[in-house]
Every structure is written in structure tokens, then in C-alpha cells.
Design a protein around this motif. Structure first.
Motif, PDB file in Angstrom:
ATOM      1  N   ARG A  55     -17.444  -0.556   4.391  1.00 31.95           N
ATOM      2  CA  ARG A  55     -16.129  -0.378   4.988  1.00 31.95           C
ATOM      3  C   ARG A  55     -16.037  -1.113   6.319  1.00 31.95           C
ATOM      4  O   ARG A  55     -17.032  -1.282   7.009  1.00 31.95           O
ATOM      5  CB  ARG A  55     -15.864   1.106   5.247  1.00 31.95           C
TER       6      ARG A  55
ATOM      7  N   LEU B   8      -7.198  -2.460  -1.937  1.00 28.49           N
ATOM      8  CA  LEU B   8      -7.426  -2.150  -0.530  1.00 28.49           C
ATOM      9  C   LEU B   8      -7.114  -0.675  -0.300  1.00 28.49           C
ATOM     10  O   LEU B   8      -6.051  -0.196  -0.698  1.00 28.49           O
ATOM     11  CB  LEU B   8      -6.522  -3.008   0.365  1.00 28.49           C
TER      12      LEU B   8
ATOM     13  N   LEU C  86       0.850  -1.187   0.000  1.00 27.38           N
ATOM     14  CA  LEU C  86       0.000   0.000   0.000  1.00 27.38           C
ATOM     15  C   LEU C  86       0.888   1.239   0.000  1.00 27.38           C
ATOM     16  O   LEU C  86       1.894   1.285   0.710  1.00 27.38           O
ATOM     17  CB  LEU C  86      -0.908   0.010   1.235  1.00 27.38           C
TER      18      LEU C  86
ATOM     19  N   SER D 235      -3.577   7.962   4.557  1.00 27.10           N
ATOM     20  CA  SER D 235      -4.403   7.245   3.583  1.00 27.10           C
ATOM     21  C   SER D 235      -3.491   6.413   2.711  1.00 27.10           C
ATOM     22  O   SER D 235      -2.528   6.926   2.135  1.00 27.10           O
ATOM     23  CB  SER D 235      -5.184   8.225   2.703  1.00 27.10           C
TER      24      SER D 235
ATOM     25  N   VAL E 214      -7.060   2.150   2.890  1.00 27.63           N
ATOM     26  CA  VAL E 214      -7.057   2.256   4.351  1.00 27.63           C
ATOM     27  C   VAL E 214      -6.829   3.711   4.730  1.00 27.63           C
ATOM     28  O   VAL E 214      -5.978   4.381   4.149  1.00 27.63           O
ATOM     29  CB  VAL E 214      -5.934   1.393   4.973  1.00 27.63           C
ATOM     30  N   THR E 215      -7.578   4.206   5.712  1.00 21.42           N
ATOM     31  CA  THR E 215      -7.321   5.517   6.294  1.00 21.42           C
ATOM     32  C   THR E 215      -7.174   5.353   7.799  1.00 21.42           C
ATOM     33  O   THR E 215      -7.910   4.584   8.420  1.00 21.42           O
ATOM     34  CB  THR E 215      -8.437   6.541   5.990  1.00 21.42           C
TER      35      THR E 215
ATOM     36  N   SER F 106     -10.604   1.423  -5.537  1.00 18.73           N
ATOM     37  CA  SER F 106     -11.584   1.039  -4.521  1.00 18.73           C
ATOM     38  C   SER F 106     -12.925   1.698  -4.847  1.00 18.73           C
ATOM     39  O   SER F 106     -12.988   2.876  -5.131  1.00 18.73           O
ATOM     40  CB  SER F 106     -11.095   1.489  -3.149  1.00 18.73           C
TER      41      SER F 106
ATOM     42  N   LEU G  59      -9.615   3.930  12.359  1.00 21.86           N
ATOM     43  CA  LEU G  59      -9.149   3.186  11.197  1.00 21.86           C
ATOM     44  C   LEU G  59     -10.354   2.750  10.382  1.00 21.86           C
ATOM     45  O   LEU G  59     -11.352   2.281  10.928  1.00 21.86           O
ATOM     46  CB  LEU G  59      -8.365   1.956  11.635  1.00 21.86           C
ATOM     47  N   SER G  60     -10.242   2.927   9.082  1.00 22.68           N
ATOM     48  CA  SER G  60     -11.297   2.529   8.162  1.00 22.68           C
ATOM     49  C   SER G  60     -10.634   1.887   6.948  1.00 22.68           C
ATOM     50  O   SER G  60      -9.604   2.368   6.474  1.00 22.68           O
ATOM     51  CB  SER G  60     -12.101   3.768   7.756  1.00 22.68           C
ATOM     52  N   SER G  61     -11.213   0.797   6.452  1.00 17.62           N
ATOM     53  CA  SER G  61     -10.656   0.150   5.266  1.00 17.62           C
ATOM     54  C   SER G  61     -11.783  -0.360   4.376  1.00 17.62           C
ATOM     55  O   SER G  61     -12.884  -0.635   4.841  1.00 17.62           O
ATOM     56  CB  SER G  61      -9.731  -1.002   5.660  1.00 17.62           C
ATOM     57  N   ARG G  62     -11.448  -0.456   3.089  1.00 19.50           N
ATOM     58  CA  ARG G  62     -12.427  -0.927   2.113  1.00 19.50           C
ATOM     59  C   ARG G  62     -11.699  -1.747   1.053  1.00 19.50           C
ATOM     60  O   ARG G  62     -10.662  -1.343   0.548  1.00 19.50           O
ATOM     61  CB  ARG G  62     -13.116   0.261   1.452  1.00 19.50           C
TER      62      ARG G  62
ATOM     63  N   GLU H  32      -3.301   3.057  -0.263  1.00 21.52           N
ATOM     64  CA  GLU H  32      -4.061   2.262  -1.229  1.00 21.52           C
ATOM     65  C   GLU H  32      -3.098   1.398  -2.027  1.00 21.52           C
ATOM     66  O   GLU H  32      -1.970   1.794  -2.309  1.00 21.52           O
ATOM     67  CB  GLU H  32      -4.843   3.170  -2.171  1.00 21.52           C
TER      68      GLU H  32
END
Length: 157
Positions: free
Chosen positions: A138, A109, A87, A98, A111-112, A132, A122-125, A100
Motif C-alpha cells: 500500500r 484502486l 471510485l 473508503s 483508497v481509505t 483489490s 490516507l492509504s491506497s492500493r 474503490e
């Protein structure tokens, strides 16, 4: 003298834990541990999630933050539910990290992460294809600091 990586993320080092809502609707507990290694040239990232009621393990991951030649964070990771990924930091608010990158199977993926007042968000998708997808669910967690390291490696006393 602290490295640029430690200068930026010294307050993030330690162990963080909190409730997590996964993109598939499951709930659990997530733990993140960030440790300075290699004289502050890298930060080891260890993550694990658990079933809230029983404490049974759900997922595990491990990786490293480092800086590329442009000063962007690169996160080499392996997660048992995602596989290997690299990433790369994407432009965003300076207080937010952030990242990716691509995953096996033509997935992406994103991620922030941010830390404020001993609260890590933390947030991911995971999305299909090269970018993404904004509409996908998420994984989201807010974790409190539960452990600190007395002194970050690579930081003079």
C-alpha cells in the motif's frame, strides 16, 4: 444551509502535507488540497507528491468528490501514474472514507481516508482484476493540516 457533502467533510477542507511511503518502496512528500466548489455540491481534490530531498515532482492527480443518489461519495479522478477512474464509496467505519473503483488495464484502486485532530491518514492500493488484492503493498501517508479555508463554499456564515 450546508449541503450534505459539506456537512460531512467540512473539517477535511484545506491543505494537508506529510511524508509518504509509496507501495513501490519510494519515499516522498504528499500534499492534498480539498476545496469546496459549486456551492458545496462538490469538493475539488488536488494531490501532488514530491521527492523529499530535492522537491522534484513525482506524481500529480486531480478529481472531485460528489454524492450519488444513495448519498455515497463518488470520486472522479485523473492521476498521471494511474489514468482516469471513478471510485465509489464502500461501506466502512462512518469516520473513514473508503473508495474503490476500476482503473485502465484491468486494475482496481482502493483508497481509505480519515481525519482526526488535524491529522489526515490516507492509504491506497492498486490491484489486478476486479478486486483489490489484500496482500499487495500500500501507499501510506499521514498529513498535517498546513492551510485552511476561511469559510467553506456553500456554508452560511
Amino acid at each position: 444551509m450546508p449541503t450534505p457533502l459539506i456537512t460531512r467533510f467540512a473539517e477535511w477542507l484545506g491543505t494537508w502535507r506529510g511524508k509518504c511511503e509509496f507501495s513501490d518502496g519510494r519515499e516522498g512528500l504528499m500534499q492534498f488540497r480539498l476545496t469546496s466548489i459549486f456551492n458545496g455540491e462538490a469538493i475539488q481534490v488536488e494531490t501532488a507528491s514530491y521527492v523529499s530531498d530535492s522537491g522534484a515532482p513525482m506524481t500529480r492527480g486531480s478529481g472531485f468528490f460528489s454524492l450519488d443518489r444513495q448519498g455515497r461519495v463518488v470520486n472522479n479522478i485523473y492521476a498521471d501514474y494511474l489514468g482516469f477512474a471513478v471510485l465509489v464509496e464502500t461501506p466502512d467505519d462512518p469516520e473513514v472514507l473508503s473508495l474503490e473503483g476500476g482503473l485502465p488495464g484491468n486494475r482496481t484502486l482502493a483508497v481509505t481516508m480519515s481525519v482526526a485532530d488535524d491529522l489526515m491518514t490516507l492509504s491506497s492500493r492498486v490491484g489486478e482484476g476486479y478486486k483489490s488484492a489484500a496482500g499487495r503493498p500500500r501507499t501510506y501517508t499521514q498529513m498535517r493540516r498546513v492551510g485552511s479555508f476561511p469559510r467553506a463554499e456553500g456554508v452560511a456564515e
